[in-house]
Design an enzyme around this catalytic site. Structure first.
Site, mmCIF file in Angstrom:
data_model
loop_
_atom_site.group_PDB
_atom_site.id
_atom_site.type_symbol
_atom_site.label_atom_id
_atom_site.label_comp_id
_atom_site.label_asym_id
_atom_site.label_seq_id
_atom_site.Cartn_x
_atom_site.Cartn_y
_atom_site.Cartn_z
ATOM 1 C CG HIS A 264 -1.873 -1.064 1.439
ATOM 2 N ND1 HIS A 264 -1.728 -2.219 2.335
ATOM 3 C CD2 HIS A 264 -2.933 -1.463 0.737
ATOM 4 C CE1 HIS A 264 -2.784 -2.911 2.123
ATOM 5 N NE2 HIS A 264 -3.436 -2.496 1.273
ATOM 6 C CE LYS B 31 -1.412 -10.720 -3.666
ATOM 7 N NZ LYS B 31 -2.600 -10.545 -2.934
ATOM 8 C CG ASP B 32 -6.117 -7.276 -5.667
ATOM 9 O OD1 ASP B 32 -6.450 -8.419 -4.911
ATOM 10 O OD2 ASP B 32 -5.944 -6.323 -4.532
HETATM 11 O O1 PAF Z 1 -8.263 -3.555 -3.198
HETATM 12 C C1 PAF Z 1 -8.659 -3.500 -2.341
HETATM 13 O O2 PAF Z 1 -8.422 -3.270 -1.149
HETATM 14 C C2 PAF Z 1 -10.417 -3.247 -2.363
HETATM 15 O O3 PAF Z 1 -10.793 -3.921 -3.090
HETATM 16 C C3 PAF Z 1 -10.751 -1.610 -2.562
HETATM 17 C C4 PAF Z 1 -10.131 -1.179 -4.058
HETATM 18 C C5 PAF Z 1 -10.067 -0.840 -1.783
HETATM 19 C C6 PAF Z 1 -12.167 -1.247 -2.583
HETATM 20 O O4 PAF Z 1 -12.769 -1.607 -1.010
#
Ligand code: PAF
Length: 279
Positions: A37, A149-150
């Site tokens: 993050h 990652k996502d």
């Molecule tokens: O990737 C995440 O942490 C969540 O899916 C997000 C984008 C903050 C939406 O809640």
């Protein structure tokens, strides 16, 4: 750093920043912040004058059988980390301030969201798109940064932004890994030492796939079979291992270097990890 819990107050503050001509970046998170993050926040800082970090464990993207209640929450640590990397504002709403009790409107992307994670978690991306669209409306950022990652999440959000004309640039930031290769994830906290050690087979399988493509391999099925065998041998059983077109997420037969990706999700002892690589 400013902190907000009210969407209206955050909206007013962001509107004032805009009137001063500032470029606003948004980094949406569910908290439990780690180096992954922080890399998103740092990237947003490089590109924007003002960076807003949202910290909200979004209930609508969890199915009833998932870990919403148990999802790790560390708000004080998160705020200190945001301050440390120079975020300008943190937004920590509650479910009650984010969603009216009788909320009845959803934002759903209906094509890319159906496969891979969406096949396993049919209501997940509807919850993600709805909360991200709400955050976009509250903050009205110029740029929003999401982690690779996502991978599917970024593709779905880019499609939503295109289809709904949000005037926002979406940046996909590279995956941050531990030195041994494990992709950073808030859910890594659930791993036992044995499961964590075995989980290194996921990133290893992806590295080997990327190396095979660099050495000339183009057969997607062969790459998938090798990755599936490697994770299965470590006790991490794949939900999917898929070589796809990096934009449309459709499965492909032949890798097109630079435009393809391998995505995988594996389970062990009730835990589930995802990881991916561009090929
Ligand atoms: O990737 C995440 O942490 C969540 O899916 C997000 C984008 C903050 C939406 O809640």
């Amino acid at each position: 750093m400013e902190t907000f819990t009210s969407p209206d107050e955050l909206h007013a503050w962001c509107a004032a920043q805009k009137r001063l001509g500032r470029v606003i970046g948004l980094v949406p998170t569910m908290g439990s912040l780690h180096e992954g993050h922080l890399s998103l926040i740092r990237l947003a800082k490089e590109k924007c004058d003002i960076v807003v970090v949202s910290i909200f464990v979004n209930p609508t993207q969890f199915a009833p059988n998932e870990d919403y209640a148990a999802y790790p929450r560390h708000e004080e640590d998160d705020l200190a980390l945001c301050r440390g990397v120079g975020a300008d504002a943190a937004y920590l709403p509650t479910p009650a301030t984010m969603y009216a009790e009788d909320a009845s409107t959803w934002v759903a992307e209906t094509l890319l969201a159906k496969t891979l994670e969406g096949a396993e978690r049919p209501t997940h991306f509807r919850g993600v798109c709805t909360v991200v669209a709400k955050l976009f409306n509250i903050v009205q950022p110029d740029i929003a940064v999401f982690g690779q990652k996502d991978f599917q999440q970024v593709a779905v959000i880019r499609r939503m932004v295109r289809d709904l004309n949000f005037p926002i640039q979406i940046i996909r930031a590279p995956i941050v890994r531990d030195p041994d290769g494990l992709a950073k994830s808030s859910r890594n906290a659930y791993l036992t030492p044995d499961a964590r050690e075995a989980a290194l087979s996921l990133s290893r399988a992806l590295r080997e796939a990327a190396a095979a493509v660099a050495a000339g391999e183009r057969d997607a099925r062969r790459l998938e079979a090798a990755a599936r065998a490697a994770t299965t041998a470590s006790g991490w059983i794949p939900d999917y291992v898929q070589v796809i077109d990096a934009e449309t997420l459709t499965p492909i037969q032949t890798v097109l270097p630079g435009a393809s990706a391998m995505l995988l999700a594996c389970r062990r002892d009730g835990l589930r990890l995802i990881d991916n690589t561009l090929l």
